[in-house]
Write a protein that holds these residues in place. Structure first.
Motif, short mmCIF file in Angstrom:
data_model
loop_
_atom_site.label_atom_id
_atom_site.label_comp_id
_atom_site.label_asym_id
_atom_site.label_seq_id
_atom_site.Cartn_x
_atom_site.Cartn_y
_atom_site.Cartn_z
N GLN A 172 0.83 -1.21 0.00
CA GLN A 172 0.00 0.00 0.00
C GLN A 172 0.86 1.25 0.00
O GLN A 172 0.57 2.22 -0.69
CB GLN A 172 -0.95 0.00 1.21
N ASN A 173 1.96 1.23 0.75
CA ASN A 173 2.87 2.36 0.79
C ASN A 173 3.47 2.64 -0.60
O ASN A 173 3.54 3.78 -1.04
CB ASN A 173 3.98 2.12 1.81
N GLN A 174 3.89 1.59 -1.29
CA GLN A 174 4.46 1.75 -2.62
C GLN A 174 3.40 2.22 -3.62
O GLN A 174 3.69 3.02 -4.51
CB GLN A 174 5.10 0.45 -3.08
N ILE A 175 2.18 1.75 -3.48
CA ILE A 175 1.09 2.20 -4.35
C ILE A 175 0.86 3.70 -4.15
O ILE A 175 0.69 4.45 -5.12
CB ILE A 175 -0.20 1.40 -4.07
N GLU A 176 0.88 4.15 -2.91
CA GLU A 176 0.69 5.57 -2.62
C GLU A 176 1.81 6.42 -3.21
O GLU A 176 1.57 7.48 -3.78
CB GLU A 176 0.57 5.80 -1.11
N ILE A 177 3.05 5.94 -3.07
CA ILE A 177 4.20 6.66 -3.64
C ILE A 177 4.05 6.75 -5.15
O ILE A 177 4.16 7.83 -5.74
CB ILE A 177 5.52 5.96 -3.26
N ALA A 178 3.80 5.64 -5.79
CA ALA A 178 3.67 5.61 -7.25
C ALA A 178 2.49 6.47 -7.71
O ALA A 178 2.58 7.15 -8.73
CB ALA A 178 3.50 4.17 -7.73
N THR A 179 1.40 6.45 -6.96
CA THR A 179 0.22 7.23 -7.32
C THR A 179 0.52 8.73 -7.28
O THR A 179 0.09 9.48 -8.17
CB THR A 179 -0.96 6.90 -6.38
N ARG A 180 1.26 9.17 -6.28
CA ARG A 180 1.61 10.60 -6.20
C ARG A 180 2.46 11.01 -7.41
O ARG A 180 2.22 12.06 -8.02
CB ARG A 180 2.35 10.90 -4.90
N TYR A 181 3.43 10.18 -7.77
CA TYR A 181 4.24 10.50 -8.95
C TYR A 181 3.40 10.42 -10.22
O TYR A 181 3.54 11.24 -11.12
CB TYR A 181 5.46 9.57 -9.04
N SER A 182 2.53 9.45 -10.29
CA SER A 182 1.65 9.31 -11.45
C SER A 182 0.81 10.56 -11.65
O SER A 182 0.73 11.11 -12.75
CB SER A 182 0.75 8.09 -11.27
N GLU A 183 0.18 11.02 -10.58
CA GLU A 183 -0.65 12.22 -10.65
C GLU A 183 0.16 13.44 -11.05
O GLU A 183 -0.26 14.25 -11.88
CB GLU A 183 -1.36 12.45 -9.32
N PHE A 184 1.36 13.56 -10.48
CA PHE A 184 2.22 14.70 -10.79
C PHE A 184 2.61 14.71 -12.27
O PHE A 184 2.47 15.72 -12.95
CB PHE A 184 3.48 14.67 -9.92
N PHE A 185 3.11 13.58 -12.76
CA PHE A 185 3.58 13.54 -14.15
C PHE A 185 2.42 13.67 -15.14
O PHE A 185 2.57 14.31 -16.19
CB PHE A 185 4.42 12.29 -14.41
N LYS A 186 1.28 13.11 -14.85
CA LYS A 186 0.12 13.27 -15.73
C LYS A 186 -0.30 14.73 -15.80
O LYS A 186 -0.59 15.25 -16.88
CB LYS A 186 -1.04 12.39 -15.27
N ALA A 187 -0.32 15.41 -14.66
CA ALA A 187 -0.67 16.83 -14.65
C ALA A 187 0.38 17.66 -15.39
O ALA A 187 0.05 18.58 -16.14
CB ALA A 187 -0.82 17.32 -13.21
N PHE A 188 1.65 17.30 -15.19
CA PHE A 188 2.73 18.02 -15.87
C PHE A 188 2.60 17.89 -17.38
O PHE A 188 2.73 18.87 -18.12
CB PHE A 188 4.10 17.49 -15.41
N VAL A 189 2.34 16.68 -17.86
CA VAL A 189 2.23 16.44 -19.30
C VAL A 189 1.03 17.20 -19.88
O VAL A 189 1.11 17.75 -20.97
CB VAL A 189 2.16 14.93 -19.59
N LYS A 190 -0.07 17.24 -19.16
CA LYS A 190 -1.23 18.01 -19.62
C LYS A 190 -0.88 19.49 -19.73
O LYS A 190 -1.25 20.16 -20.70
CB LYS A 190 -2.42 17.81 -18.69
#
Length: 112
Positions: free
Chosen positions: A58-76
């Motif tokens: 769960q901890n790794q999922i949360e870490i990956a999710t934060r990066y996922s959200e950041f990079f998706k927003a950045f690309v947009k």
């Protein structure tokens, strides 16, 4: 192509055949160079920054999710900026075309 997290919580982003490590300064710099490329032909689909579905912790999922959200927003935001820069170019091309048409139509009128 996705974001994964190793057992020691190191974040990895795979784009094509290249793996970028967030914790490694050179690797992270190279990732930034890739994703900030101003070439409008280079696209980064949202799926590129999805969280690896094989992550169990769960901890790794949360870490990956934060990066996922950041990079998706950045690309947009990157895509939006590229589009904003295309508009003045399109407007300039249209204005040039209109000016050319106006000049040509003036030349077609008989001179007195």
């Amino acid at each position: 192509m996705m974001i994964s997290v190793s057992s020691d919580d190191a974040v990895e982003i795979k784009i094509g055949d290249t793996v970028y490590l967030i914790d490694d300064e050179d690797s992270y710099r190279n990732l930034l160079i890739v994703i900030t490329d101003p070439n409008p032909d280079i696209q980064f689909p949202d799926e590129l920054f999805n969280v690896d579905p094989e992550i169990q912790s769960q901890n790794q999922i949360e870490i990956a999710t934060r990066y996922s959200e950041f990079f998706k927003a950045f690309v947009k935001k990157r895509e939006q900026r590229i589009e904003e820069r295309k508009e003045p170019i399109r407007d300039g091309i249209l204005a040039c075309g209109e000016s050319t048409e106006a000049l040509l139509s003036d030349q077609e009128e008989p001179m007195e």
